[in-house]
Design an enzyme around this catalytic site. Sequence first.
Site, PDB file in Angstrom:
ATOM      1  N   GLU A   1     -26.057  -3.520 -30.408  1.00 11.78           N
ATOM      2  CA  GLU A   1     -26.351  -4.837 -29.861  1.00 11.78           C
ATOM      3  C   GLU A   1     -27.021  -5.686 -30.942  1.00 11.78           C
ATOM      4  O   GLU A   1     -27.909  -5.176 -31.612  1.00 11.78           O
ATOM      5  CB  GLU A   1     -27.285  -4.754 -28.644  1.00 11.78           C
ATOM      6  CG  GLU A   1     -27.417  -6.106 -27.961  1.00 11.78           C
ATOM      7  CD  GLU A   1     -28.326  -6.088 -26.715  1.00 11.78           C
ATOM      8  OE1 GLU A   1     -28.935  -5.047 -26.420  1.00 11.78           O
ATOM      9  OE2 GLU A   1     -28.411  -7.137 -26.084  1.00 11.78           O
TER      10      GLU A   1
ATOM     11  N   GLY B   1     -37.547  -2.437 -29.949  1.00 10.61           N
ATOM     12  CA  GLY B   1     -38.233  -1.475 -29.089  1.00 10.61           C
ATOM     13  C   GLY B   1     -37.339  -0.323 -28.670  1.00 10.61           C
ATOM     14  O   GLY B   1     -37.692   0.842 -28.837  1.00 10.61           O
ATOM     15  N   ALA B   2     -36.176  -0.662 -28.121  1.00 15.75           N
ATOM     16  CA  ALA B   2     -35.296   0.370 -27.604  1.00 15.75           C
ATOM     17  C   ALA B   2     -33.956  -0.255 -27.267  1.00 15.75           C
ATOM     18  O   ALA B   2     -33.796  -1.479 -27.339  1.00 15.75           O
ATOM     19  CB  ALA B   2     -35.898   1.001 -26.351  1.00 15.75           C
ATOM     20  N   MET B   3     -32.981   0.598 -26.894  1.00 17.68           N
ATOM     21  CA  MET B   3     -31.638   0.100 -26.624  1.00 17.68           C
ATOM     22  C   MET B   3     -30.991   0.896 -25.502  1.00 17.68           C
ATOM     23  O   MET B   3     -31.011   2.124 -25.495  1.00 17.68           O
ATOM     24  CB  MET B   3     -30.818   0.188 -27.921  1.00 17.68           C
ATOM     25  CG  MET B   3     -29.419  -0.347 -27.774  1.00 17.68           C
ATOM     26  SD  MET B   3     -29.404  -2.090 -27.255  1.00 17.68           S
ATOM     27  CE  MET B   3     -27.900  -2.135 -26.312  1.00 17.68           C
TER      28      MET B   3
ATOM     29  N   HIS C   1     -37.597  -0.396 -18.502  1.00 21.48           N
ATOM     30  CA  HIS C   1     -36.727  -1.507 -18.910  1.00 21.48           C
ATOM     31  C   HIS C   1     -35.324  -0.994 -19.263  1.00 21.48           C
ATOM     32  O   HIS C   1     -34.322  -1.505 -18.754  1.00 21.48           O
ATOM     33  CB  HIS C   1     -37.357  -2.232 -20.100  1.00 21.48           C
ATOM     34  CG  HIS C   1     -36.568  -3.397 -20.613  1.00 21.48           C
ATOM     35  ND1 HIS C   1     -36.798  -4.689 -20.216  1.00 21.48           N
ATOM     36  CD2 HIS C   1     -35.532  -3.452 -21.480  1.00 21.48           C
ATOM     37  CE1 HIS C   1     -35.941  -5.492 -20.821  1.00 21.48           C
ATOM     38  NE2 HIS C   1     -35.160  -4.768 -21.599  1.00 21.48           N
ATOM     39  N   GLU C   2     -35.262  -0.002 -20.123  1.00 20.22           N
ATOM     40  CA  GLU C   2     -33.944   0.496 -20.557  1.00 20.22           C
ATOM     41  C   GLU C   2     -33.213   1.161 -19.399  1.00 20.22           C
ATOM     42  O   GLU C   2     -32.008   1.017 -19.251  1.00 20.22           O
ATOM     43  CB  GLU C   2     -34.082   1.454 -21.744  1.00 20.22           C
ATOM     44  CG  GLU C   2     -34.825   0.885 -22.955  1.00 20.22           C
ATOM     45  CD  GLU C   2     -34.350  -0.483 -23.405  1.00 20.22           C
ATOM     46  OE1 GLU C   2     -33.161  -0.799 -23.212  1.00 20.22           O
ATOM     47  OE2 GLU C   2     -35.174  -1.257 -23.934  1.00 20.22           O
TER      48      GLU C   2
ATOM     49  N   GLU D   1     -31.459  -9.826 -19.797  1.00 20.98           N
ATOM     50  CA  GLU D   1     -32.819  -9.594 -20.306  1.00 20.98           C
ATOM     51  C   GLU D   1     -33.906 -10.201 -19.415  1.00 20.98           C
ATOM     52  O   GLU D   1     -34.908  -9.556 -19.132  1.00 20.98           O
ATOM     53  CB  GLU D   1     -32.947 -10.092 -21.752  1.00 20.98           C
ATOM     54  CG  GLU D   1     -32.051  -9.336 -22.743  1.00 20.98           C
ATOM     55  CD  GLU D   1     -32.255  -7.818 -22.751  1.00 20.98           C
ATOM     56  OE1 GLU D   1     -33.257  -7.338 -22.190  1.00 20.98           O
ATOM     57  OE2 GLU D   1     -31.385  -7.108 -23.305  1.00 20.98           O
TER      58      GLU D   1
HETATM   59  C1  7MF Z   1     -39.089  -4.168 -22.947  1.00 25.02           C
HETATM   60  O1  7MF Z   1     -33.721  -5.609 -24.423  1.00 25.02           O
HETATM   61  C2  7MF Z   1     -38.800  -5.509 -23.032  1.00 25.02           C
HETATM   62  C3  7MF Z   1     -38.029  -5.986 -24.070  1.00 25.02           C
HETATM   63  C4  7MF Z   1     -32.408  -5.396 -27.112  1.00 25.02           C
HETATM   64  C5  7MF Z   1     -33.506  -5.126 -28.090  1.00 25.02           C
HETATM   65  C6  7MF Z   1     -34.846  -4.013 -25.796  1.00 25.02           C
HETATM   66  O2  7MF Z   1     -33.345  -3.444 -24.034  1.00 25.02           O
HETATM   67  C7  7MF Z   1     -33.582  -4.380 -25.058  1.00 25.02           C
HETATM   68  C8  7MF Z   1     -32.342  -4.401 -25.970  1.00 25.02           C
HETATM   69  C9  7MF Z   1     -35.404  -6.747 -28.364  1.00 25.02           C
HETATM   70  C10 7MF Z   1     -36.615  -7.284 -27.989  1.00 25.02           C
HETATM   71  C11 7MF Z   1     -37.296  -6.747 -26.902  1.00 25.02           C
HETATM   72  C12 7MF Z   1     -36.761  -5.667 -26.192  1.00 25.02           C
HETATM   73  C13 7MF Z   1     -35.515  -5.123 -26.566  1.00 25.02           C
HETATM   74  C14 7MF Z   1     -34.841  -5.671 -27.680  1.00 25.02           C
HETATM   75  C15 7MF Z   1     -37.537  -5.139 -25.054  1.00 25.02           C
HETATM   76  C16 7MF Z   1     -37.826  -3.790 -24.939  1.00 25.02           C
HETATM   77  C17 7MF Z   1     -38.588  -3.322 -23.913  1.00 25.02           C
HETATM   78  N1  7MF Z   1     -31.169  -4.712 -25.170  1.00 25.02           N
HETATM   79 BR1  7MF Z   1     -34.535  -7.477 -29.824  1.00 25.02          BR
HETATM   80 ZN    ZN Z   2     -33.518  -5.455 -22.528  1.00 21.64          ZN
END
Ligand code: 7MF
Ligand code: ZN
Length: 888
Positions: A130, A270-272, A306-307, A329
Amino acid sequence: MRDPNQEKNYLKDYTVPDYLIHNVALNFTLDEECTVVSSRLTLSRNPASKALINSLTLAGENLKLLSVNLDDGTDLSKEQYLQTQDSLIINNVPQQQAFVLCIENTINPKANTALEGLYLSNDMLCTQCEAEGFRKITYFLDRPDVMSLFTTTITGDKNRYPVLLSNGNKIAQGELPDNRHWVTWEDPFNKPCYLFALVAGQLECIADRFTTQSGREIDLQIFVEKHDMDKCDHAMQSLKNSMIWDEQVYGREYDLDLYMIVAVSHFNMGAMENKGLNVFNTKFVLARPDTATDSDYEHIEGVIGHEYFHNWTGNRITCRDWFQLSLKEGFTVFRDQEFTGDRTSKAVKRIEDVNMLRTRQFAEDAGPLAHPIRPDSYMEINNFYTLTVYEKGAEVVRMIHTLVGAEGFRKGSNLYFERHDGQAVTCDDFVNAMESANNIDLGQFRRWYAQAGTPVLTAHQHYDSTAQTLTLTLSQNCPATPGQTHKEPLHIPVTLGLLHKDGSVAQCKLQDNAAKEAQNQVILQLTQSEQVFVFENLAEQPVVSILRGFSAPVKLEMERSLEELAFLLSYDSDTFNRWEAGQQLAGQVIAGLIADVQNDQKMQLNPIIVTAFKQVLEHAWDDLSYFALLLSLPSENYLAEQMPVVDVNAIHAAREFLVQNLAEQLQPQFQALYENNHRDESGQFDSGAIGRRRIKNTCLSYLSKLENKDIQQLSQLQFNSAKNMTDQLAALTVIVNNPHPASQQCLADFYHQWRTEALVIDKWFALQAASNMPDTFATVQSLMNHPAFDLKNPNRVRSLIGAFSQANPLHFHAKNGQGYQFLADQIIALNTLNPQVASRMVSALTSWRRHDISRQTLMKAQLERIISTEDISKDVYEVASKSLNYEA
Ligand code: 7MF
Ligand code: ZN
C-alpha cells in the site's frame, strides 16, 4: 527541477479500468539481491470501459524484465511491447475473450532502502504494497478497483527462509534439491494488489486459537524473531479482544481459517492490513512489562485492533481509488478509537484523541498542505496518508454516529456491508448507506468530505431574566485553504448541556420545538452561517457546556471568564468538557504569562489556577488516568497553535513558570499523592495500576521542578528500582529534563541495561532529543554518530530526528537556525534512501509562516535548499514545494 502540475492526479479524471485481472498466479524464487518473480495473469477487457484502445498498460517500477508471453505462445518480441520508466505497454491484446499474460522479471530486495515493494529487514524478506508498492514487485494494474484471486508460490533456501508466508491458506508445500523448499498459498477472496503480502525468514511462531460467534475455529499466529518470543502475549490477547469486539459491536466475523501477524523492525509506518497476513512494525507488537510502557500497551492493542478491523472496512469492502482513502481509514480509525475507549477509559481516550487532533491535524488544516478528507488531487499518494484523512476522517464518521445514534449507525453499517461486500467503493457510497438506513438527508453533511480547513464556531449567549430564556447565537466560518477560497456552511452537530449555579443539571427545553421534551442534553443542528437557539423555562441564568464530547472538529470561540471555567472544571458532568475547561483556564493563564514575557515584565501568576488545581487535587477520583489528565497542562505545541505569531521561548518560559509555581504551592498534595500511589509493581496492567502509575508520575514531574535534593533522590530511586518501563522511563524523563547530578550516569546505565532491545533504545534516543536542557542540540548531533543510530531504520530516524524536530519546539526553533539546517541535512540524506520517511520529516518546516520573520527566512532557506537538491523525490518535492508556494 520537477514540475508539480505535470505529475498531478485528479479525482475528476477517474475512469474505470480498461481491463480486469481475474486470477493471479505468482511465483517467487527468493534471493536477497536477485529474486525472480513470474506472474501469470488471466485478464479480460472490462465491459464498462469505453476507451478506444487495444493495448494494455501495466504499471511497474525498478523491475528488470526477463520475458513477456501472451496466451502461452512464443515469448513476445521487443516490437510487440514497449517498456517505459514506470510501465509496460503490450500492443494488440485480445478484446473479445479472456487471455493469459505471463511476465518474468527480477527485483533486488537488498538494494531497496525505500522499504516499499519487496525488501530486506534484518535477514527477513518482506513486502509493503500500500498504496502503490506492488508495481515494484511485478508489472500489474496497480489500482484498488482491480480485484483478483491470488495464488502465490514461494521457493527458497531452507536455512535462510524456513518460514514462507503469503495471504490466505497454505494449500501445498514440498522439498527441492539443494536444500530448498517451496510453499503455495491461496487467498479465496478477491483483493486489490495493495493487500498482497509475502514474508520469508527465520521466524518463530506463537500460536493460539479463536472460536467465532458462529462456532468456526480460527488459527492465530504471530511471527517474530527468536529473541522476541517473550514479548507477544499482549499482542495475541489484543487480537482476541479485537475479534470479540467486532462481533459484538458490528456483528462482523473473521472470514479465513488463519490470521497471521508478522513483526518487522524496518517499517515505514505503523502496520499493514494485508489479507490474512498483517505486517507490523515491531513497535506495535512487542511488549513485556519491563520493556514497554502503559501507553505502548494501549497503542499495541489499538493498532492490532485497527488492522484487524480493516478486514471488513478496507479488505472485504475497499476503496475505488486512492482519493477515497478516508473511506477505509477514517472509518477504521473511528472503530479503533471506540474499541480502545471500551477497553480502557472512554473519557481518557476521547481526550487523547482530541488532543492529537487539535495539536497536529488542526496545524495541517491551517497550513500549506491543507486538503479535504477526500482530496481532489495529489502528486504522490504516500503524502496523503495524513492526519486529515485519518483523524479528521474519523471525526466525520463520529459526527454521523452522533447524528444517527448508536442504533442508527449499526443499521447504516449493516446496510453498507450488505450492499458493498466484495466491491471497491467511494466515500459517497458509505454516506448513502447511512442515509438510506436512517431515512435522513446528509446532503449538506457531505461538504465535510470536500471542504478543507477547520471551521471556527462562535457562540454568544444572552439571558433574559423576565422571559426566563437563554438565547444562544451560533455562527460558523471556515478560513480559506490552498485552492479553496470560498467555503459553504457545514452541517455541524453541537452537543450541549446547561448547568445550574449549584452545579446540578439544568433542563434544556428548546423553543419552537414543542414535540421535544426537556432534556439533560441536546444536539443542536447548525446548518447555516448563523443560527439562533432559544432555551426556555430557565428561572436563573445557567452555565452553558457546549460542544460536549468534542461533537465536531471545530475551533470553538466563546467568551468565558476564568471563574466560569473554574466552575465547569468543578461541575461539568461531561468528562470531556470538564477537562477542556481546565485546559482553557490554564491556556488563558499561560497567555497572560506569555504577554508578561513579551513585554519584558515580571511574570505574575493569577492565583485562580492554583485554587482550581487544589480543588482537583482534593476531589476523590476513581479514574486516576483521567485525574492525571486534569492535572496536565496544554503542551507547548498546542499553545503555539493558539498564538498569532509563535514565540517558542516565551511559551516555554511561561509554561515552565506555571509548572514551577504549581509545584511550589501544591508540593504537599503532590507529594502525598505520589506516596499513596507508588508501588513497585511489575506486570500489572489493570486500569487501577495504570492509573496509579499515571497520577504518580504526573506528580513526580511537577515535584522535579523544585530542584530539591530529596526529590532528585526520589526520581533516581524510582529509576533504579523500577520493575516496569512506565516507571523507569518516567523517572529518566524527569532526570533528563531537569538539572540532575546523575543524569549522564542514568542515561549510560539505561543504555547498557537495554542495549539489546531495539525498541527501548528508540526511547533512549527520543528522550534525549526531546530534552529541554541547554546542551540538547549538541547531544542530538553526537547521537547521529552513535553506533546504534541508523538512517536506514525508520524507527531510529523518528526517535532522533523526528523527536527533535517535532517534540522539541524550544531547541528545534533555535534563533540561529541550526535546528533547521540540521533537519534539512538529514532530509537530503534520507531523500535518496527512503523518500517516504524523508517526506514525513519535512512537516516540521512547513509551518514557517507561523513564526517571526527571522525564523521564517531561515526555514524558507532550508526548504529552498531541499527542493533544489539533485534527484529530489516526488514525495519530498510535493511537500516542500507546496509549503513554499502557498500564499497565506
Ligand atoms: C492506527 O492504515 C491508525 C493508523 C497504512 C499505513 C496503518 O492500516 C494502516 C495502513 C499509515 C499511517 C497510520 C496508520 C497506518 C498507515 C495507522 C496505524 C494504526 N493501511 Br501511512
Ligand atoms: Zn488503516
